[in-house]
Design a protein around this motif. Structure first.
Motif, PDB file in Angstrom:
ATOM      1  N   TRP A   1      16.116 -25.396   2.904  1.00 38.85           N
ATOM      2  CA  TRP A   1      14.961 -24.637   3.354  1.00 38.85           C
ATOM      3  C   TRP A   1      15.103 -24.154   4.798  1.00 38.85           C
ATOM      4  O   TRP A   1      14.398 -23.231   5.212  1.00 38.85           O
ATOM      5  CB  TRP A   1      13.693 -25.481   3.230  1.00 38.85           C
ATOM      6  CG  TRP A   1      13.771 -26.810   3.914  1.00 38.85           C
ATOM      7  CD1 TRP A   1      14.165 -27.996   3.364  1.00 38.85           C
ATOM      8  CD2 TRP A   1      13.466 -27.102   5.281  1.00 38.85           C
ATOM      9  NE1 TRP A   1      14.118 -29.005   4.290  1.00 38.85           N
ATOM     10  CE2 TRP A   1      13.694 -28.490   5.482  1.00 38.85           C
ATOM     11  CE3 TRP A   1      13.030 -26.330   6.357  1.00 38.85           C
ATOM     12  CZ2 TRP A   1      13.493 -29.111   6.712  1.00 38.85           C
ATOM     13  CZ3 TRP A   1      12.832 -26.946   7.588  1.00 38.85           C
ATOM     14  CH2 TRP A   1      13.061 -28.326   7.740  1.00 38.85           C
TER      15      TRP A   1
ATOM     16  N   TYR B   1       7.231 -18.756   0.495  1.00 32.66           N
ATOM     17  CA  TYR B   1       6.599 -19.067  -0.793  1.00 32.66           C
ATOM     18  C   TYR B   1       5.450 -20.059  -0.580  1.00 32.66           C
ATOM     19  O   TYR B   1       5.338 -21.077  -1.277  1.00 32.66           O
ATOM     20  CB  TYR B   1       7.617 -19.639  -1.776  1.00 32.66           C
ATOM     21  CG  TYR B   1       8.802 -18.746  -2.019  1.00 32.66           C
ATOM     22  CD1 TYR B   1       8.723 -17.656  -2.883  1.00 32.66           C
ATOM     23  CD2 TYR B   1      10.011 -18.968  -1.357  1.00 32.66           C
ATOM     24  CE1 TYR B   1       9.807 -16.818  -3.101  1.00 32.66           C
ATOM     25  CE2 TYR B   1      11.105 -18.130  -1.561  1.00 32.66           C
ATOM     26  CZ  TYR B   1      10.997 -17.061  -2.429  1.00 32.66           C
ATOM     27  OH  TYR B   1      12.065 -16.234  -2.626  1.00 32.66           O
ATOM     28  N   ALA B   2       4.603 -19.727   0.391  1.00 31.45           N
ATOM     29  CA  ALA B   2       3.562 -20.659   0.822  1.00 31.45           C
ATOM     30  C   ALA B   2       2.163 -20.130   0.530  1.00 31.45           C
ATOM     31  O   ALA B   2       1.917 -18.923   0.509  1.00 31.45           O
ATOM     32  CB  ALA B   2       3.710 -20.954   2.313  1.00 31.45           C
ATOM     33  N   GLU B   3       1.257 -21.073   0.344  1.00 27.89           N
ATOM     34  CA  GLU B   3      -0.155 -20.774   0.110  1.00 27.89           C
ATOM     35  C   GLU B   3      -0.972 -21.384   1.239  1.00 27.89           C
ATOM     36  O   GLU B   3      -0.811 -22.561   1.573  1.00 27.89           O
ATOM     37  CB  GLU B   3      -0.596 -21.371  -1.230  1.00 27.89           C
ATOM     38  CG  GLU B   3      -2.088 -21.299  -1.477  1.00 27.89           C
ATOM     39  CD  GLU B   3      -2.526 -22.152  -2.659  1.00 27.89           C
ATOM     40  OE1 GLU B   3      -3.737 -22.154  -2.954  1.00 27.89           O
ATOM     41  OE2 GLU B   3      -1.664 -22.826  -3.264  1.00 27.89           O
TER      42      GLU B   3
ATOM     43  N   TYR C   1       0.853 -24.765   2.269  1.00 29.97           N
ATOM     44  CA  TYR C   1       1.764 -25.530   1.415  1.00 29.97           C
ATOM     45  C   TYR C   1       2.853 -24.586   0.912  1.00 29.97           C
ATOM     46  O   TYR C   1       2.573 -23.532   0.333  1.00 29.97           O
ATOM     47  CB  TYR C   1       1.040 -26.139   0.220  1.00 29.97           C
ATOM     48  CG  TYR C   1       1.983 -26.847  -0.726  1.00 29.97           C
ATOM     49  CD1 TYR C   1       2.438 -28.127  -0.442  1.00 29.97           C
ATOM     50  CD2 TYR C   1       2.465 -26.222  -1.877  1.00 29.97           C
ATOM     51  CE1 TYR C   1       3.328 -28.775  -1.283  1.00 29.97           C
ATOM     52  CE2 TYR C   1       3.360 -26.855  -2.721  1.00 29.97           C
ATOM     53  CZ  TYR C   1       3.786 -28.128  -2.419  1.00 29.97           C
ATOM     54  OH  TYR C   1       4.678 -28.757  -3.252  1.00 29.97           O
ATOM     55  N   SER C   2       4.119 -24.967   1.160  1.00 28.62           N
ATOM     56  CA  SER C   2       5.258 -24.161   0.728  1.00 28.62           C
ATOM     57  C   SER C   2       6.029 -24.877  -0.371  1.00 28.62           C
ATOM     58  O   SER C   2       6.324 -26.076  -0.255  1.00 28.62           O
ATOM     59  CB  SER C   2       6.186 -23.889   1.914  1.00 28.62           C
ATOM     60  OG  SER C   2       7.427 -23.358   1.475  1.00 28.62           O
ATOM     61  N   LYS C   3       6.396 -24.137  -1.391  1.00 34.14           N
ATOM     62  CA  LYS C   3       7.207 -24.697  -2.472  1.00 34.14           C
ATOM     63  C   LYS C   3       8.595 -25.102  -1.985  1.00 34.14           C
ATOM     64  O   LYS C   3       9.255 -25.932  -2.610  1.00 34.14           O
ATOM     65  CB  LYS C   3       7.332 -23.673  -3.607  1.00 34.14           C
ATOM     66  CG  LYS C   3       6.019 -23.299  -4.269  1.00 34.14           C
ATOM     67  CD  LYS C   3       6.227 -22.220  -5.326  1.00 34.14           C
ATOM     68  CE  LYS C   3       4.914 -21.814  -5.967  1.00 34.14           C
ATOM     69  NZ  LYS C   3       5.104 -20.733  -6.973  1.00 34.14           N
TER      70      LYS C   3
ATOM     71  N   LYS D   1       8.902 -29.204  -0.130  1.00 40.27           N
ATOM     72  CA  LYS D   1       8.319 -30.351  -0.833  1.00 40.27           C
ATOM     73  C   LYS D   1       8.719 -31.683  -0.225  1.00 40.27           C
ATOM     74  O   LYS D   1       7.955 -32.650  -0.252  1.00 40.27           O
ATOM     75  CB  LYS D   1       8.711 -30.305  -2.314  1.00 40.27           C
ATOM     76  CG  LYS D   1       8.069 -29.151  -3.078  1.00 40.27           C
ATOM     77  CD  LYS D   1       8.496 -29.143  -4.542  1.00 40.27           C
ATOM     78  CE  LYS D   1       7.859 -27.980  -5.283  1.00 40.27           C
ATOM     79  NZ  LYS D   1       8.276 -27.931  -6.710  1.00 40.27           N
TER      80      LYS D   1
ATOM     81  N   ASN E   1       6.195 -33.022   2.525  1.00 39.39           N
ATOM     82  CA  ASN E   1       4.762 -33.061   2.215  1.00 39.39           C
ATOM     83  C   ASN E   1       3.996 -34.083   3.037  1.00 39.39           C
ATOM     84  O   ASN E   1       4.473 -35.179   3.313  1.00 39.39           O
ATOM     85  CB  ASN E   1       4.549 -33.347   0.728  1.00 39.39           C
ATOM     86  CG  ASN E   1       4.857 -32.144  -0.150  1.00 39.39           C
ATOM     87  OD1 ASN E   1       5.192 -31.069   0.358  1.00 39.39           O
ATOM     88  ND2 ASN E   1       4.743 -32.313  -1.448  1.00 39.39           N
TER      89      ASN E   1
END
Length: 243
Positions: A32, A181-183, A199-201, A204, A207
């Motif tokens: 990442w 790829y985050a929300e 939160y990003s995929k 992980k 977290n």
């Protein structure tokens, strides 16, 4: 003879597959980070510094001299010469430091009791950021010699020589979130200050529990009226510096 050759071929294939899995796992240990750096570069800010903060709990019966050796060893394996380090030893604590105009490291070893020791590492670099992945991997590998439960926070900061308009800030945030790829989970907004938790995929492994949800990406933007500059901070899982 044919059976023997088949058995040999089978073991060669199995070993090859195992080696490939190990190598793949090592290569993807921090896959990442290039994306993280790419997202920072998309902000078009001027790089100011990056900071890596980490901690590990060692559950082992060691004495203060062994703790000193561990702390100095971590610094040396990260590329610092032992004769350049500033060392301070107390009854239950070890302090190892090095600073120059471009980089600095602080390692603290703390004896909690006879079988529990904490090591805290703080790294700062204001010259280059392309080496983040190498430093992160080295640090993680060093700390995992003593425990699998390693906590690492990484933050990269950039600067704009003006106050950003709201539309520009929104555009920057959308670029980061999209590329990672985050929300977005929530944000905190005050005058000249904005903090976004997401939160990003891709993150992980980083977290962190937040408001009954998982978060692993923190973006901060602050404008200073005194020098008419705006700072942006990208961190995972959370910004751990005063800003």
């Amino acid at each position: 003879m044919k059976l023997f050759k088949l058995i040999i071929c089978f073991f060669v294939i199995v070993l090859s597959l195992f080696s490939a899995i190990v190598v793949y796992g090592q290569q993807n240990q921090t896959e990442w980070i290039p994306k993280f750096i790419e997202s920072f570069e998309m902000t078009d800010s001027n790089f100011k510094f990056y900071n890596i903060k980490s901690s590990v709990l060692i559950e082992k019966d060691i004495d203060i001299d062994e703790l000193e050796g561990i702390c100095v060893g971590i610094a040396r394996n990260l590329g610092y010469n032992a004769d350049e380090l500033c060392l301070k030893k107390q009854k239950t604590e070890i302090y190892v430091n090095y600073n120059d105009k471009n980089t600095g490291i602080s390692i603290v070893g703390v004896k909690k009791n006879s079988k529990e020791f904490y090591i805290i590492v703080d790294i700062l670099n204001n010259k280059v950021y392309k080496n983040i992945e190498n430093i992160y991997d080295k640090l993680e590998n060093e700390l995992k010699k003593y425990s699998n439960d390693v906590n690492i926070n990484i933050c990269i900061a950039g600067e704009y020589t003006k106050k950003l308009k709201n539309t520009k800030i929104s555009d920057i945030l959308q670029k980061i979130l999209y590329n990672m790829y985050a929300e977005k989970i929530d944000d905190i907004e005050e005058e000249n200050f904005l903090s976004v938790n997401a939160y990003s995929k891709l993150l992980k492994e980083n977290n962190l529990k937040y408001l009954d949800r998982e978060m692993n990406l923190n973006i901060g933007i602050r404008y200073s009226e005194d020098d008419d500059r705006t700072m942006i901070y990208m961190a995972t899982p959370i910004i751990k510096i005063d800003y």
